[in-house]
Enzyme design. Sequence first.
Site, PDB file in Angstrom:
ATOM      1  N   GLU A  64       9.456  -0.775  11.563  1.00 59.09           N
ATOM      2  CA  GLU A  64       8.172  -0.069  11.496  1.00 59.09           C
ATOM      3  C   GLU A  64       7.747   0.432  12.873  1.00 59.09           C
ATOM      4  OE1 GLU A  64       6.069  -2.336   7.717  1.00 59.09           O
ATOM      5  OE2 GLU A  64       5.690  -3.041   9.735  1.00 59.09           O
ATOM      6  N   THR A  94       0.832  -1.209   0.000  1.00 56.03           N
ATOM      7  CA  THR A  94       0.000   0.000   0.000  1.00 56.03           C
ATOM      8  C   THR A  94       0.869   1.263   0.000  1.00 56.03           C
ATOM      9  OG1 THR A  94      -1.502  -1.304   1.379  1.00 56.03           O
ATOM     10  CG2 THR A  94      -2.059   1.006   1.092  1.00 56.03           C
TER      11      THR A  94
HETATM   12  O1  R5P Z   1       6.132  -6.127   7.265  1.00 55.26           O
HETATM   13  C1  R5P Z   1       5.307  -5.576   6.547  1.00 55.26           C
HETATM   14  C2  R5P Z   1       4.433  -4.509   6.981  1.00 55.26           C
HETATM   15  O2  R5P Z   1       4.008  -4.587   8.303  1.00 55.26           O
HETATM   16  C3  R5P Z   1       3.310  -4.146   6.035  1.00 55.26           C
HETATM   17  O3  R5P Z   1       2.979  -2.821   6.309  1.00 55.26           O
HETATM   18  C4  R5P Z   1       2.087  -5.009   6.203  1.00 55.26           C
HETATM   19  O4  R5P Z   1       2.451  -6.359   6.005  1.00 55.26           O
HETATM   20  C5  R5P Z   1       0.957  -4.635   5.233  1.00 55.26           C
HETATM   21  O5  R5P Z   1       1.375  -4.817   3.921  1.00 55.26           O
HETATM   22  P1  R5P Z   1       0.386  -4.705   2.700  1.00 55.26           P
HETATM   23  O6  R5P Z   1       0.024  -3.257   2.570  1.00 55.26           O
HETATM   24  O7  R5P Z   1       1.185  -5.229   1.536  1.00 55.26           O
HETATM   25  O8  R5P Z   1      -0.779  -5.596   2.996  1.00 55.26           O
END
Ligand code: R5P
Length: 295
Positions: A153, A78
């Site tokens: 993060e 995203t």
């Molecule tokens: O380690 C990855 C992160 O926490 C991402 O922000 C989370 O997995 C969400 O990713 P996506 O937007 O691809 O679903």
Amino acid sequence: MSPSTTYSKSSATTAGRGYLNGSPLKSKSLASGVDGKAAGGMETLSLIEASKRLAAYTAVDQHVKPEHRIIGIGSGSTVPYVVDRIVQQGVELNAGRVFIPTGFQSRQLIVAAGLTLGDVDQYPTIDITIDGADEVDHNLNCVKGGGACHLREKVLAEAAHTFILVADYRKNVQFLGTNYLSGVPIEVVPFAYNKVLHNLHHSLGSPKAALRMAIKKAGPVVSDNGNFIIDAPFTQEQLADPYTVLAQIKMLTGVVEVGLFCKMAKAAYFGNEDGSVTVRWDDGRVEVVPSATSA
Ligand SMILES: O=C[C@H](O)[C@H](O)[C@H](O)COP(=O)(O)O
């Protein structure tokens, strides 16, 4: 490089990642207009991709202000839309900004967009961090780390004056553990992984906790920090009190960080199937930005 193009590639591997209802929606496309590129045979975003972009664009429009100079950029599929919208704010505005990545992927995004890269050791306080999530409950607790980035993060979320989540509608749940069934991501130092697995299986009520194995590489996933990742499934009942689960896991020696972010976000933006955006705030307010006025 177009962030949209980058996302289409990554979405092929992440759109259905770990989700109860992910796969059937992967190839569904919006009828027209939402992606802004459908005419003329150009790329059409899938419904999920369009929802991610709506969430990201709306969050940037509402929260990334001209006075913001130090900006944290999260990880996942995203976040390229976040960078895309920030770039659209213009060269002049962005020339005075520094962008802090949460890992290899977001570092590449920042560099590819021509933005100035920094790190949290230079900038221990950040004006705003925008990041994705694997699942977010109604109290703004969330699971993160599906991409193994949750250590950096969480550091950038904690360093930020304002932490904002962006996601598609599948992630908007009442209780964690509803749609994202892979489990709570846990970063562990490699030599301790089996001890931590034993603790999770026998003491913390996650009998199916498992080491995350790599795809197209023999052996385990290794994080950007050189550590292993365990995915520990918990029931919705257990995750109804996510802070207790977080605290219990974090107390296990060998655990570096847990992908449960409890009440850290100011707001969460969810792009919906109908083109609207649901905004959940940390004070309990829920707003719906209608499709005509969302990004
Ligand atoms: O380690 C990855 C992160 O926490 C991402 O922000 C989370 O997995 C969400 O990713 P996506 O937007 O691809 O679903």
